[in-house]
Write an enzyme that holds these catalytic residues in place. Structure first.
Site, PDB file in Angstrom:
ATOM      1  N   GLY A 107      62.451  68.917  56.353  1.00 52.04           N
ATOM      2  CA  GLY A 107      62.027  68.258  55.120  1.00 52.04           C
ATOM      3  C   GLY A 107      60.928  68.987  54.369  1.00 52.04           C
ATOM      4  O   GLY A 107      60.880  70.218  54.311  1.00 52.04           O
ATOM      5  N   TYR A 124      54.555  50.959  54.870  1.00 49.50           N
ATOM      6  CA  TYR A 124      54.518  52.359  54.420  1.00 49.50           C
ATOM      7  C   TYR A 124      53.571  52.484  53.223  1.00 49.50           C
ATOM      8  O   TYR A 124      52.754  53.406  53.161  1.00 49.50           O
ATOM      9  CB  TYR A 124      55.941  52.782  54.055  1.00 49.50           C
ATOM     10  CG  TYR A 124      56.082  54.215  53.599  1.00 49.50           C
ATOM     11  CD1 TYR A 124      55.985  55.262  54.508  1.00 49.50           C
ATOM     12  CD2 TYR A 124      56.333  54.519  52.259  1.00 49.50           C
ATOM     13  CE1 TYR A 124      56.131  56.578  54.093  1.00 49.50           C
ATOM     14  CE2 TYR A 124      56.485  55.829  51.839  1.00 49.50           C
ATOM     15  CZ  TYR A 124      56.385  56.858  52.757  1.00 49.50           C
ATOM     16  OH  TYR A 124      56.524  58.161  52.344  1.00 49.50           O
ATOM     17  N   ALA A 133      53.047  65.184  58.338  1.00 51.51           N
ATOM     18  CA  ALA A 133      53.858  64.360  59.247  1.00 51.51           C
ATOM     19  C   ALA A 133      53.679  62.887  58.898  1.00 51.51           C
ATOM     20  O   ALA A 133      52.560  62.392  58.777  1.00 51.51           O
ATOM     21  CB  ALA A 133      53.454  64.608  60.702  1.00 51.51           C
ATOM     22  N   ARG A 152      57.553  66.528  67.079  1.00 49.60           N
ATOM     23  CA  ARG A 152      57.720  65.960  68.421  1.00 49.60           C
ATOM     24  C   ARG A 152      58.892  66.560  69.184  1.00 49.60           C
ATOM     25  O   ARG A 152      58.982  66.404  70.383  1.00 49.60           O
ATOM     26  CB  ARG A 152      57.914  64.440  68.310  1.00 49.60           C
ATOM     27  CG  ARG A 152      56.688  63.700  67.813  1.00 49.60           C
ATOM     28  CD  ARG A 152      57.031  62.290  67.416  1.00 49.60           C
ATOM     29  NE  ARG A 152      58.035  62.295  66.360  1.00 49.60           N
ATOM     30  CZ  ARG A 152      58.669  61.221  65.914  1.00 49.60           C
ATOM     31  NH1 ARG A 152      58.402  60.042  66.453  1.00 49.60           N
ATOM     32  NH2 ARG A 152      59.558  61.309  64.937  1.00 49.60           N
TER      33      ARG A 152
HETATM   34  N1  LIG Z   1      61.257  62.640  51.376  1.00 49.91           N
HETATM   35  C1  LIG Z   1      60.711  61.929  50.390  1.00 49.91           C
HETATM   36  O1  LIG Z   1      61.385  61.537  49.420  1.00 49.91           O
HETATM   37  C2  LIG Z   1      59.232  61.625  50.396  1.00 49.91           C
HETATM   38  C3  LIG Z   1      58.690  61.022  49.280  1.00 49.91           C
HETATM   39  C4  LIG Z   1      57.322  60.751  49.256  1.00 49.91           C
HETATM   40  C5  LIG Z   1      56.537  61.104  50.337  1.00 49.91           C
HETATM   41  N2  LIG Z   1      57.099  61.681  51.431  1.00 49.91           N
HETATM   42  C6  LIG Z   1      56.202  62.026  52.547  1.00 49.91           C
HETATM   43  O2  LIG Z   1      56.370  63.389  52.849  1.00 49.91           O
HETATM   44  C7  LIG Z   1      56.155  63.612  54.237  1.00 49.91           C
HETATM   45  C8  LIG Z   1      57.354  64.329  54.816  1.00 49.91           C
HETATM   46  O3  LIG Z   1      58.523  63.543  54.554  1.00 49.91           O
HETATM   47  P1  LIG Z   1      59.991  64.122  54.776  1.00 49.91           P
HETATM   48  O4  LIG Z   1      60.900  63.321  53.920  1.00 49.91           O
HETATM   49  O5  LIG Z   1      59.996  65.608  54.647  1.00 49.91           O
HETATM   50  O6  LIG Z   1      60.235  63.661  56.292  1.00 49.91           O
HETATM   51  P2  LIG Z   1      61.267  64.202  57.385  1.00 49.91           P
HETATM   52  O7  LIG Z   1      62.342  65.000  56.780  1.00 49.91           O
HETATM   53  O8  LIG Z   1      61.601  63.009  58.211  1.00 49.91           O
HETATM   54  O9  LIG Z   1      60.335  65.193  58.257  1.00 49.91           O
HETATM   55  C9  LIG Z   1      59.204  64.680  58.881  1.00 49.91           C
HETATM   56  C10 LIG Z   1      58.588  65.753  59.737  1.00 49.91           C
HETATM   57  O10 LIG Z   1      57.471  65.189  60.436  1.00 49.91           O
HETATM   58  C11 LIG Z   1      57.724  65.214  61.843  1.00 49.91           C
HETATM   59  N3  LIG Z   1      57.143  64.011  62.422  1.00 49.91           N
HETATM   60  C12 LIG Z   1      57.484  62.720  62.230  1.00 49.91           C
HETATM   61  N4  LIG Z   1      56.705  61.910  62.968  1.00 49.91           N
HETATM   62  C13 LIG Z   1      55.856  62.720  63.648  1.00 49.91           C
HETATM   63  C14 LIG Z   1      54.830  62.493  64.577  1.00 49.91           C
HETATM   64  N5  LIG Z   1      54.503  61.245  64.978  1.00 49.91           N
HETATM   65  N6  LIG Z   1      54.153  63.549  65.069  1.00 49.91           N
HETATM   66  C15 LIG Z   1      54.466  64.807  64.685  1.00 49.91           C
HETATM   67  N7  LIG Z   1      55.432  65.088  63.810  1.00 49.91           N
HETATM   68  C16 LIG Z   1      56.131  64.061  63.310  1.00 49.91           C
HETATM   69  C17 LIG Z   1      59.243  65.311  61.978  1.00 49.91           C
HETATM   70  O11 LIG Z   1      59.663  65.880  63.200  1.00 49.91           O
HETATM   71  P3  LIG Z   1      59.966  64.956  64.504  1.00 49.91           P
HETATM   72  O12 LIG Z   1      60.643  63.710  64.027  1.00 49.91           O
HETATM   73  O13 LIG Z   1      60.825  65.817  65.371  1.00 49.91           O
HETATM   74  O14 LIG Z   1      58.630  64.682  65.134  1.00 49.91           O
HETATM   75  C18 LIG Z   1      59.537  66.256  60.812  1.00 49.91           C
HETATM   76  O15 LIG Z   1      59.217  67.579  61.148  1.00 49.91           O
HETATM   77  C19 LIG Z   1      55.902  62.234  54.860  1.00 49.91           C
HETATM   78  O16 LIG Z   1      54.524  62.011  54.991  1.00 49.91           O
HETATM   79  C20 LIG Z   1      56.515  61.277  53.836  1.00 49.91           C
HETATM   80  O17 LIG Z   1      55.903  60.018  53.886  1.00 49.91           O
HETATM   81  C21 LIG Z   1      58.428  61.949  51.486  1.00 49.91           C
END
Ligand SMILES: NC(=O)c1ccc[n+]([C@@H]2O[C@H](COP(=O)([O-])OP(=O)(O)OC[C@H]3O[C@@H](n4cnc5c(N)ncnc54)[C@H](OP(=O)(O)O)[C@@H]3O)[C@@H](O)[C@H]2O)c1
Length: 183
Positions: free
Chosen positions: A24, A166, A99, A45
């Site tokens: 992501g 959230y 994360a 993780r």
């Molecule tokens: N995608 C969106 O549209 C969006 C919009 C607004 C904000 N965000 C924010 O952007 C950030 C990234 O989102 P994303 O959509 O790219 O998420 P994602 O694709 O689910 O990736 C999340 C990353 O964080 C890791 N992670 C999750 N829980 C963790 C933990 N407890 N300890 C260590 N690593 C952890 C995951 O790996 P593992 O699961 O293997 O640990 C993965 O590498 C987040 O903070 C999210 O709230 C995303």
């Protein structure tokens, strides 16, 4: 020959920690920072996914190291920052608190456990990692001093159905960011 523009955007000599870099947004940030010449450490993780990322980054000649860390666990955060301190000789230019987990449930069904789990994962981990990184950020020499980048969300400013927890974590992160900036 390097043009002035490329030089302006170089991160050569900089060090960065990006949490959640195996997929992501975090992965894109890792690759962007490393692509500009920074040495980057990232965590997640899942050991197998991380190793696959590390292998691909090595093939692309990106200077990225990895370690398993669940940012919701205090001891794991402390171990992560210790590893970063050792790898980067006590200096960190950029901390990216990326994360985070989305959690969707109607408010009346939310439990105390899910509240504290999401607070620890999304908000307190970012605050605590910022505290742990502080001595390393003070030694930053690139980009005009150490930087903390918190990945928040539009849900931190607006209300959405089923995103109460959230939204609380991301709204808190917005205030964390503003408050730390004043210090
Ligand atoms: N995608 C969106 O549209 C969006 C919009 C607004 C904000 N965000 C924010 O952007 C950030 C990234 O989102 P994303 O959509 O790219 O998420 P994602 O694709 O689910 O990736 C999340 C990353 O964080 C890791 N992670 C999750 N829980 C963790 C933990 N407890 N300890 C260590 N690593 C952890 C995951 O790996 P593992 O699961 O293997 O640990 C993965 O590498 C987040 O903070 C999210 O709230 C995303």
């Amino acid at each position: 020959m390097t043009s002035g523009r490329e030089k302006r955007w170089s991160l050569a000599g900089a060090t960065a920690l990006v949490t959640g870099g195996s997929k992501g947004i975090g992965r894109a940030i890792v690759e962007e920072l490393a692509g500009f010449g920074a040495r980057v450490h990232t965590c997640s993780r899942n050991a197998a996914e991380l190793e696959e990322c590390r292998r691909q980054w090595e093939e692309e000649e990106l200077a990225v190291t990895v370690s398993v860390c669940d940012v919701s666990v205090r001891a794991a955060r402390e171990k992560l920052m210790e590893m970063v301190r050792e790898s980067f000789d006590g200096k960190l230019d950029i901390l990216v608190n990326n994360a985070g987990q989305l959690f969707s449930k109607v408010a009346r069904e939310l439990t105390e456990n899910s509240y504290w789990h999401l607070m620890e994962t999304n908000l307190w981990s970012s605050f605590h990692l910022s505290q742990l990184a502080h001595p390393l950020l003070l030694n930053a020499s690139i980009c005009g001093g150490g930087s903390i980048i918190n990945i928040s969300s539009i849900a931190g400013s607006l209300g959405f159905p089923c995103f109460t927890l959230y939204s609380i974590t991301k709204g808190g992160m917005n205030q964390l960011t503003r408050s730390l900036a004043t210090e």
